[in-house]
Write a protein that holds these residues in place. Structure first.
Motif, PDB file in Angstrom:
ATOM      1  N   ILE A 114      14.737  10.954  29.679  1.00  7.46           N
ATOM      2  CA  ILE A 114      14.398   9.776  29.355  1.00  7.46           C
ATOM      3  C   ILE A 114      14.910   8.763  30.371  1.00  7.46           C
ATOM      4  O   ILE A 114      16.158   8.607  30.245  1.00  7.46           O
ATOM      5  CB  ILE A 114      14.664   9.526  27.869  1.00  7.46           C
ATOM      6  N   VAL A 115      14.035   7.908  30.875  1.00  3.84           N
ATOM      7  CA  VAL A 115      14.541   7.009  31.937  1.00  3.84           C
ATOM      8  C   VAL A 115      13.954   5.676  31.527  1.00  3.84           C
ATOM      9  O   VAL A 115      12.626   5.502  31.269  1.00  3.84           O
ATOM     10  CB  VAL A 115      13.932   7.510  33.273  1.00  3.84           C
ATOM     11  N   VAL A 116      14.723   4.705  31.204  1.00  2.00           N
ATOM     12  CA  VAL A 116      14.540   3.201  30.953  1.00  2.00           C
ATOM     13  C   VAL A 116      14.471   2.639  32.402  1.00  2.00           C
ATOM     14  O   VAL A 116      15.184   2.637  33.389  1.00  2.00           O
ATOM     15  CB  VAL A 116      15.578   2.510  30.198  1.00  2.00           C
ATOM     16  N   ILE A 117      13.363   1.939  32.655  1.00  2.00           N
ATOM     17  CA  ILE A 117      13.053   1.061  33.957  1.00  2.00           C
ATOM     18  C   ILE A 117      12.842  -0.245  33.658  1.00  2.00           C
ATOM     19  O   ILE A 117      11.506  -0.572  32.826  1.00  2.00           O
ATOM     20  CB  ILE A 117      11.778   1.691  34.663  1.00  2.00           C
ATOM     21  N   TRP A 165      12.948   9.136  21.357  1.00  5.80           N
ATOM     22  CA  TRP A 165      13.192   7.852  22.627  1.00  5.80           C
ATOM     23  C   TRP A 165      14.327   7.556  22.710  1.00  5.80           C
ATOM     24  O   TRP A 165      14.695   6.840  23.866  1.00  5.80           O
ATOM     25  CB  TRP A 165      12.206   7.027  22.646  1.00  5.80           C
ATOM     26  N   SER A 166      15.230   7.793  21.863  1.00  5.86           N
ATOM     27  CA  SER A 166      16.733   7.201  21.701  1.00  5.86           C
ATOM     28  C   SER A 166      17.798   7.749  22.587  1.00  5.86           C
ATOM     29  O   SER A 166      18.598   7.159  22.844  1.00  5.86           O
ATOM     30  CB  SER A 166      17.140   6.952  20.443  1.00  5.86           C
ATOM     31  N   ALA A 167      17.717   8.881  23.005  1.00  8.96           N
ATOM     32  CA  ALA A 167      18.841   9.621  23.795  1.00  8.96           C
ATOM     33  C   ALA A 167      18.524   9.367  25.364  1.00  8.96           C
ATOM     34  O   ALA A 167      17.968  10.424  25.909  1.00  8.96           O
ATOM     35  CB  ALA A 167      18.795  11.211  23.472  1.00  8.96           C
ATOM     36  N   ILE A 168      18.655   8.155  25.796  1.00  5.32           N
ATOM     37  CA  ILE A 168      18.439   7.772  27.218  1.00  5.32           C
ATOM     38  C   ILE A 168      19.228   8.368  28.130  1.00  5.32           C
ATOM     39  O   ILE A 168      20.585   8.435  28.035  1.00  5.32           O
ATOM     40  CB  ILE A 168      18.392   6.154  27.194  1.00  5.32           C
ATOM     41  N   ASP A 169      18.729   9.032  29.044  1.00  2.00           N
ATOM     42  CA  ASP A 169      19.662   9.553  30.272  1.00  2.00           C
ATOM     43  C   ASP A 169      19.561   8.774  31.453  1.00  2.00           C
ATOM     44  O   ASP A 169      20.794   8.804  32.192  1.00  2.00           O
ATOM     45  CB  ASP A 169      18.805  10.974  30.656  1.00  2.00           C
ATOM     46  N   LEU A 188       9.237   8.151  30.204  1.00  2.76           N
ATOM     47  CA  LEU A 188       9.445   6.794  30.789  1.00  2.76           C
ATOM     48  C   LEU A 188       9.518   5.694  29.718  1.00  2.76           C
ATOM     49  O   LEU A 188       8.533   5.614  29.100  1.00  2.76           O
ATOM     50  CB  LEU A 188       8.716   6.360  31.894  1.00  2.76           C
ATOM     51  N   ILE A 189      10.457   4.883  29.466  1.00  3.76           N
ATOM     52  CA  ILE A 189      10.388   3.679  28.635  1.00  3.76           C
ATOM     53  C   ILE A 189      10.363   2.508  29.669  1.00  3.76           C
ATOM     54  O   ILE A 189      11.065   2.030  30.373  1.00  3.76           O
ATOM     55  CB  ILE A 189      12.095   3.496  27.712  1.00  3.76           C
TER      56      ILE A 189
END
Length: 257
Positions: free
Chosen positions: A8-11, A82-86, A33-34
């Motif tokens: 899980i990637v936050v951009i 979606w909460s376990a952001i890598d 992707l978030i």
């Protein structure tokens, strides 16, 4: 090389430029992707394209990163899936104006400080604790050559990018003893909406910034970010400075005539 499939990637700042380019390269690797930005229509268009081309999952957050309460609410209320952001890519940022400091516009100052420094801090503060708890994660901060070298008229913008450099170094030190990685990617001239935003929509003035120069592309920067995040888990690339061949410093640029 680490596989990013289903990570899980936050951009942030994902609606254009480097953020959008990052979304494409990480989507190509099978990441989830978030995508974060203020312009929901742009995010939706990007998400539709990525879904069609790469068959990946996306989660959209219409968010002003400078709004701390909105950031907190958005991260806390992420669905469990979606909460376990890598990986967190703190890309959102901007520059406003090229005024001398004593002639500067305080609204421009506040917008740069609120987005480039506070926004980065808020996302980091609300996401990194989960990484520490889970024992995995990577924070990538988008800095700039402006954080290393000040230039005339750059005063406050350069200060915000110097802050990103210091925050990245401090975060790396604070996370010592954990497996969390921290990287600052600091480009020189990149042709995006950056100059257009700096000059408040003056496209002709923005074009002159890159005249006679082959600048970096958003894809060039995204490629470097991808490289940093896919190294072996014991490798941390602390800082990368990348510039076009036609640029030697923040102010020294060779232009073809």
């Amino acid at each position: 090389m680490i596989s990013l499939k289903n990570q899980i990637v936050v951009i942030t700042g994902a609606s254009s430029g480097i953020g959008s380019a990052c979304a494409r390269v990480f989507a190509g690797a099978g990441a989830k992707l978030i995508l974060v930005a203020r312009r929901l229509d742009r995010l939706q268009q990007l998400a539709d394209e990525l879904s069609k081309e790469f068959s990946i999952e996306t989660y959209l957050l219409q968010l002003d990163v400078s709004d701390r309460h909105a950031v907190e609410s958005s991260i806390i209320s992420l669905p469990p899936a979606w909460s376990a952001i890598d990986i967190l890519i703190n890309n959102a940022g901007l520059s406003r104006g090229l005024d001398k400091l004593h002639e500067g516009d305080w609204q421009n100052w506040e917008e740069m400080i609120d987005t480039n420094i506070k926004g980065l801090l808020y996302l980091t503060r609300y996401i990194v604790p989960g990484m520490v708890t889970r024992g995995r994660g990577h924070v990538v901060n988008l800095g700039s050559i402006a954080g290393h070298q000040t230039y005339p008229g750059g005063n406050v913008y350069c200060a915000t990018k110097a802050a990103v450099k210091a925050i990245s170094e401090g975060l790396k030190q604070d996370l010592l003893g954990t497996p969390i990685r921290v990287t600052s990617v600091d480009p020189g001239m990149v042709e995006t909406e950056f100059s257009e935003v700096r000059f408040h929509g003056d496209r002709e003035r923005a074009k002159k910034v890159y005249q006679g120069v082959q600048p970096l592309t958003p894809e060039d920067v995204a490629d470097v970010i991808f490289f940093c995040t896919t190294r072996s888990p014991h490798v941390n690339i602390n800082e990368v400075i990348l510039m076009p061949v036609d640029q030697a410093s923040a102010t020294l640029v060779h232009r073809q005539t």
